[in-house]
Design an enzyme around this catalytic site. Structure first.
Site, PDB file in Angstrom:
ATOM      1  N   GLU A  39       0.831  -1.202   0.000  1.00  0.00           N
ATOM      2  CA  GLU A  39       0.000   0.000   0.000  1.00  0.00           C
ATOM      3  C   GLU A  39       0.866   1.253   0.000  1.00  0.00           C
ATOM      4  O   GLU A  39       0.598   2.217  -0.724  1.00  0.00           O
ATOM      5  CB  GLU A  39      -0.916  -0.007   1.227  1.00  0.00           C
ATOM      6  CG  GLU A  39      -1.851   1.181   1.321  1.00  0.00           C
ATOM      7  CD  GLU A  39      -2.708   1.149   2.564  1.00  0.00           C
ATOM      8  OE1 GLU A  39      -3.402   2.154   2.808  1.00  0.00           O
ATOM      9  OE2 GLU A  39      -2.692   0.141   3.294  1.00  0.00           O
ATOM     10  N   GLU A  74      -9.379   0.440  12.151  1.00  0.00           N
ATOM     11  CA  GLU A  74      -8.447   1.522  11.819  1.00  0.00           C
ATOM     12  C   GLU A  74      -9.175   2.856  11.708  1.00  0.00           C
ATOM     13  O   GLU A  74      -8.692   3.888  12.178  1.00  0.00           O
ATOM     14  CB  GLU A  74      -7.733   1.204  10.502  1.00  0.00           C
ATOM     15  CG  GLU A  74      -6.753   2.290  10.054  1.00  0.00           C
ATOM     16  CD  GLU A  74      -6.047   1.945   8.756  1.00  0.00           C
ATOM     17  OE1 GLU A  74      -5.806   2.875   7.955  1.00  0.00           O
ATOM     18  OE2 GLU A  74      -5.739   0.761   8.538  1.00  0.00           O
ATOM     19  N   LYS A 130      -8.570   6.326  13.978  1.00  0.00           N
ATOM     20  CA  LYS A 130      -8.272   7.646  13.420  1.00  0.00           C
ATOM     21  C   LYS A 130      -9.267   8.698  13.910  1.00  0.00           C
ATOM     22  O   LYS A 130      -8.915   9.876  14.069  1.00  0.00           O
ATOM     23  CB  LYS A 130      -8.279   7.572  11.885  1.00  0.00           C
ATOM     24  CG  LYS A 130      -7.135   6.750  11.313  1.00  0.00           C
ATOM     25  CD  LYS A 130      -7.281   6.571   9.812  1.00  0.00           C
ATOM     26  CE  LYS A 130      -6.121   5.775   9.237  1.00  0.00           C
ATOM     27  NZ  LYS A 130      -6.285   5.519   7.775  1.00  0.00           N
TER      28      LYS A 130
END
Length: 491
Positions: free
Chosen positions: A343, A478, A482
């Site tokens: 990625e 995830e 965040k």
């Protein structure tokens, strides 16, 4: 561009300011574009947030960008000149507008070897913002927080040369007043409008700024959970497309809505963000209608200073550990993760390719580093290149936005997938915002870890990169991680 030294008493005597503006007006002609007068001076230290609080008005354009760790900040209030665009060659048209305005400037003060007049800019993620296959968020919808079709909160492009601009770098603070002037301008009115603001600046210099922060969460907040199963299904569908070779990455995001029994406090929320995340870019930009887009972004998209370009490849994420040993173990696994390395490499390759396409010679380290923030860590590769003055920052932006870190790869295919699966308008989320000055220097960041706030309502944004090997539940985790950057700060 005519550069005039200011009268010695320009900042101490209203009559001197009036006289100076009158002299500038003599350069104006009925058959020529108006002049933009920019008056600068060095000032004593002042807290950027105290400056924003002093001059902020909900019905005026405003902009705030601060990197607490480095001491750099730009604060802009109201517009002397502005441009908004809805679609169509927005980066090229924005560059033309900025350059045409700078050709009409009369400068007075210590501009030549320091910070010069600058435009503040924001661009939505999608250029054709009104055509996004999703509902626009209507914040002041009484009774519920659902979105509905309406005009976008921010246009596709917003650029403005502020009436008041504070630039902070290290121990130096530079203040600029900008005003539009033509042969018919009312010099008395301009002087009367400007002089009280000069006096306000004198009052807040050297004043210790302290705030009594409320509790770190809004009272009686309501958290509107999005449906997680549609997100999981979207991830599974994207993984099928990746397996079929249609693309290699898509960044899917989610929006979370909250409301409070009292209006959110913009200044306190920003102060919390810079205390919690001093190594991020703390930002806020207002649309002049009471709505502000704020956040704490770790990602610099472009910085140009003194003939050097700096950009960041930032992709691949993991949480921080509860202990030094756990933190080191998580970091090692992140650096060794095949999924995260692929990625990350896709972002590096894209940026390098686009810079080479512009004729630049990018340099980078062969292996990614770690960018460690308070609650998350990322794979990070800074990329630099010498740049000549004939390549404008917005020309580079047109090549880079959006990077695979914000959209995916191939870029066009990924954006089509985003429009297909996301049911809300991204607006400024994951989009570029920053400033550009007369010399072509400037800085643009990516508007992630962000929220759109209006009164007692807010929409929080976060996303995750979907690549081969992604797992729906892990990507949801995830995203929630965040979101903590904003949720902990809003008050």
């Amino acid at each position: 561009m005519l550069v005039l030294p200011p009268p010695e008493l320009l900042w101490q005597d209203r009559r001197e300011l009036h006289r100076f503006l009158f002299e500038c007006q003599q350069n104006c002609r009925p058959d020529r574009p108006p002049k933009i007068v920019s008056i600068a001076r060095d000032i004593d230290p002042v807290d950027p947030l105290a400056f924003l609080e002093t001059f902020w008005e909900a019905d005026r354009l405003n902009f705030y960008l601060e990197k607490p760790q480095s001491g750099e900040a730009v604060v802009a209030i109201d517009a002397a000149v502005q441009l908004t665009l809805e679609k169509g060659e927005r980066f090229g048209r924005s560059r033309h507008f900025i350059e045409s305005c700078f050709r009409q400037m009369i400068l007075a003060g210590p501009h030549r070897d320091s910070f010069v007049p600058a435009f503040c800019c924001s661009f939505t993620f999608f250029e054709d913002n009104s055509a996004a296959n999703s509902e626009h968020y209507y914040l002041r919808n009484p009774g519920h927080l659902k979105g509905r079709h309406s005009a976008p909160v921010f246009p596709s492009a917003t650029l403005f040369l502020p009436q008041i601009l504070l630039y902070s770098e290290g121990d130096r603070r530079i203040l600029l007043f900008n005003t539009l002037l033509d042969w018919q301008s009312d010099i008395d009115e301009i002087t009367e409008r400007t002089w009280p603001k000069i006096r306000q600046i004198d009052e807040i210099q050297n004043r210790r700024w302290e705030r009594n922060r409320p509790a770190p969460h809004p009272s009686k907040s309501i958290w509107i959970e999005p449906q997680t199963e549609p997100f999981r299904q979207s991830v599974r569908s994207v993984l099928e497309s990746i397996a079929a070779g249609e693309l290699s990455k898509v960044v899917l995001s989610q929006a979370f809505d909250i409301c409070s029994s009292r209006p959110f406090d913009l200044i306190n929320s920003l102060d919390n963000l810079r205390s919690l995340y001093p190594d991020c870019y703390i930002f806020s930009t207002g649309n002049g209608r009471g709505q502000n887009f704020i956040g704490a972004s770790p990602e610099r998209l472009i910085a140009v200073r003194g003939g050097e370009l700096i950009t960041d490849a930032l992709a691949g994420s993991a949480p921080r550990g509860q202990s030094a040993a756990e933190d080191a173990d998580i970091a090692h696994r992140l650096l060794s993760s095949d999924k995260d390395r692929r990625e990350h490499q896709a972002v590096v390759d894209f940026i390098v390719e686009r810079l080479i396409h512009l004729g630049l010679t990018p340099e980078r380290s062969p292996q990614p580093r770690l960018m460690r923030l308070s609650n998350i860590q990322h794979l990070w590769t800074p990329i630099t290149a010498p740049i000549s003055s004939d390549i404008h920052l917005l020309e580079i932006l047109a090549e880079l936005h959006p990077t695979p870190a914000a959209a995916g790869t191939p870029r066009d295919v990924a954006q089509t997938q985003i429009r297909r699966y996301e049911t809300f308008d991204r607006s400024l989320y994951a989009a570029p915002l920053g400033w550009v000055d007369y010399h072509g220097n400037g800085e643009l960041i990516v508007g992630i870890r962000s929220a759109l706030i209006d009164g007692d309502r807010a929409r929080l944004f976060a996303g995750a990169g979907i690549v081969a090997g992604s797992e729906p539940d892990r990507e949801l985790a995830e995203i929630r991680l965040k979101l903590q950057a904003l949720l902990r700060a809003l008050v």
